[in-house]
Design a protein around this motif. Structure first.
Motif, PDB file in Angstrom:
ATOM      1  N   ARG A  43      15.238  -3.881  -1.757  1.00 42.78           N
ATOM      2  CA  ARG A  43      15.372  -2.644  -0.998  1.00 42.78           C
ATOM      3  C   ARG A  43      16.424  -2.784   0.095  1.00 42.78           C
ATOM      4  NH1 ARG A  43       8.988  -1.737  -0.163  1.00 42.78           N
ATOM      5  NH2 ARG A  43       9.695  -1.717   2.012  1.00 42.78           N
ATOM      6  N   THR A  89      12.156  -1.386  -8.185  1.00 38.55           N
ATOM      7  CA  THR A  89      10.867  -1.342  -7.492  1.00 38.55           C
ATOM      8  C   THR A  89      10.511   0.082  -7.095  1.00 38.55           C
ATOM      9  OG1 THR A  89       9.588  -2.288  -5.657  1.00 38.55           O
ATOM     10  CG2 THR A  89      11.888  -1.780  -5.211  1.00 38.55           C
ATOM     11  N   TYR A  90       9.211   0.309  -6.895  1.00 38.41           N
ATOM     12  CA  TYR A  90       8.653   1.592  -6.455  1.00 38.41           C
ATOM     13  C   TYR A  90       7.420   1.275  -5.634  1.00 38.41           C
ATOM     14  CZ  TYR A  90       9.869   6.342  -8.046  1.00 38.41           C
ATOM     15  OH  TYR A  90      10.396   7.599  -8.165  1.00 38.41           O
ATOM     16  N   ARG A  91       7.116   2.120  -4.660  1.00 34.34           N
ATOM     17  CA  ARG A  91       5.931   1.911  -3.820  1.00 34.34           C
ATOM     18  C   ARG A  91       4.954   3.060  -4.001  1.00 34.34           C
ATOM     19  NH1 ARG A  91       7.266   1.251   2.408  1.00 34.34           N
ATOM     20  NH2 ARG A  91       7.246   3.531   2.378  1.00 34.34           N
ATOM     21  N   LEU A 125       4.698   8.541  -3.679  1.00 35.64           N
ATOM     22  CA  LEU A 125       5.717   7.707  -4.284  1.00 35.64           C
ATOM     23  C   LEU A 125       6.819   7.465  -3.260  1.00 35.64           C
ATOM     24  CD1 LEU A 125       5.976   9.826  -7.519  1.00 35.64           C
ATOM     25  CD2 LEU A 125       5.200   7.466  -7.514  1.00 35.64           C
ATOM     26  N   SER A 128      11.879   3.879  -3.833  1.00 39.72           N
ATOM     27  CA  SER A 128      12.371   3.581  -5.173  1.00 39.72           C
ATOM     28  C   SER A 128      13.815   3.107  -5.120  1.00 39.72           C
ATOM     29  CB  SER A 128      12.288   4.836  -6.049  1.00 39.72           C
ATOM     30  OG  SER A 128      12.994   4.659  -7.263  1.00 39.72           O
ATOM     31  N   LEU A 143      10.483   1.959 -15.335  1.00 33.13           N
ATOM     32  CA  LEU A 143       9.966   2.506 -14.083  1.00 33.13           C
ATOM     33  C   LEU A 143       9.093   3.729 -14.342  1.00 33.13           C
ATOM     34  CD1 LEU A 143      12.969   2.255 -11.586  1.00 33.13           C
ATOM     35  CD2 LEU A 143      10.769   1.091 -11.385  1.00 33.13           C
ATOM     36  N   ILE A 147       5.068   4.210 -13.702  1.00 33.05           N
ATOM     37  CA  ILE A 147       4.475   5.312 -12.930  1.00 33.05           C
ATOM     38  C   ILE A 147       3.396   6.001 -13.748  1.00 33.05           C
ATOM     39  CG2 ILE A 147       4.921   7.578 -11.912  1.00 33.05           C
ATOM     40  CD1 ILE A 147       7.749   6.555 -11.244  1.00 33.05           C
ATOM     41  N   LEU A 222      17.236  10.240  -9.778  1.00 38.63           N
ATOM     42  CA  LEU A 222      15.794  10.223  -9.557  1.00 38.63           C
ATOM     43  C   LEU A 222      15.234  11.637  -9.437  1.00 38.63           C
ATOM     44  CD1 LEU A 222      13.279   8.469  -9.085  1.00 38.63           C
ATOM     45  CD2 LEU A 222      13.786   8.586  -6.640  1.00 38.63           C
TER      46      LEU A 222
END
Length: 275
Positions: A43, A89-91, A125, A128, A143, A147, A222
């Motif tokens: 990130r 990555t994604y949170r 979300l 990303s 990704l 999700i 995105l």
């Protein structure tokens, strides 16, 4: 670290997604603090070194995009096993986690009471990013599949979060922002709004002067992906000077996600457009 008062179901390192692989790439949830730190380094590389975000002294010293909210989130990773590195990555933050943390990140930019009041599980979300060498169909496919699997595993009813345009020049994105306003504004019962003191109108040009081809070129991949899943946009845009971005609020009912994600991303051959 995650406070011990949180329930066992909240422990991010206890959750496992189905096997999601494509060649040497695999999508899975973070399993350790080391995984989280590796995601934070990615990130930092994307947001701060590449996109011009402004780090504070600690972030600059660590070269990691650290945030207290990370301790309350599950983190999705895409890993290239050929190089043993995290490349995407994604949170994810669920309702219980937000309750213990005290808020959602999105609430620092948008009024989200309507989303918080939505029945069932809701998920934020965020954060990303994908390494510049891996912005390819297989990576994005993993990704989105991650999700979708996480949504199904946690029976999430509604997703939301901030999605960004790089830079803070509104004139650069007039077509895209007006397109989102005229064609994808959330219905009143789900419509968020930028906090009043930060509000910037997206209705920059009349609807009949919005040109789809130009708007699509200006839209980040995105956001295009969210729209293809039936996503809505909140009212107004937020200028994030620290992150050098223009943020909009994305809202997605997961009844559309699970169906479209299964149809679109269930098989590698079905991935035929950029997202």
């Amino acid at each position: 670290m995650i406070p011990s008062s949180l329930s066992p179901m909240f422990n991010r390192f206890s959750k496992t997604l189905p096997l999601l692989k494509s060649g040497t790439l695999e999508a899975r949830l973070a399993r350790s603090i080391e995984d989280i730190e590796a995601a934070q380094r990615l990130r930092y590389e994307v947001f701060f070194e590449e996109c011009g975000a402004k780090p504070d002294e600690t972030v600059a010293q660590l070269k990691r995009d650290i945030s207290p909210i990370d301790d309350f989130c599950d983190v999705l990773l895409v890993i290239d096993h050929a190089k043993n590195k995290i490349v995407g990555t994604y949170r994810f933050m669920l309702r219980e986690a937000a309750h213990h943390y005290g808020s959602y990140y999105t609430a620092s930019e948008f009024e989200i009471d309507k989303l918080v009041a939505y029945p069932g599980e809701v998920m934020e979300l965020g954060r990303s990013c994908v390494h510049k060498d891996y912005r390819t169909k297989p990576t994005m496919q993993l990704l989105w599949k991650g999700i979708g699997a996480y949504i199904e595993m946690n029976k999430v009813a509604l997703c939301f979060g901030c999605a960004s345009f790089i830079g803070i020049d509104f004139s650069k994105y007039k077509q895209a922002l007006a397109y989102l306003y005229h064609y994808h504004l959330a219905p009143p019962e789900l419509r968020t709004c930028v906090l009043p003191q930060y509000y910037h109108d997206m209705n920059l040009i009349p609807k009949d002067q919005v040109y789809l081809k130009q708007a699509m070129k200006q839209l980040p991949p995105l956001i295009k992906g969210y729209l293809r899943l039936g996503g809505y946009i909140g009212d107004g845009a937020f200028i994030d000077h620290d992150f050098n971005s223009i943020d909009v609020c994305i809202i997605v009912k997961t009844e559309t996600v699970t169906e479209r994600y299964s149809q679109r991303y269930g098989q590698p051959s079905s991935y035929d457009e950029d997202v």
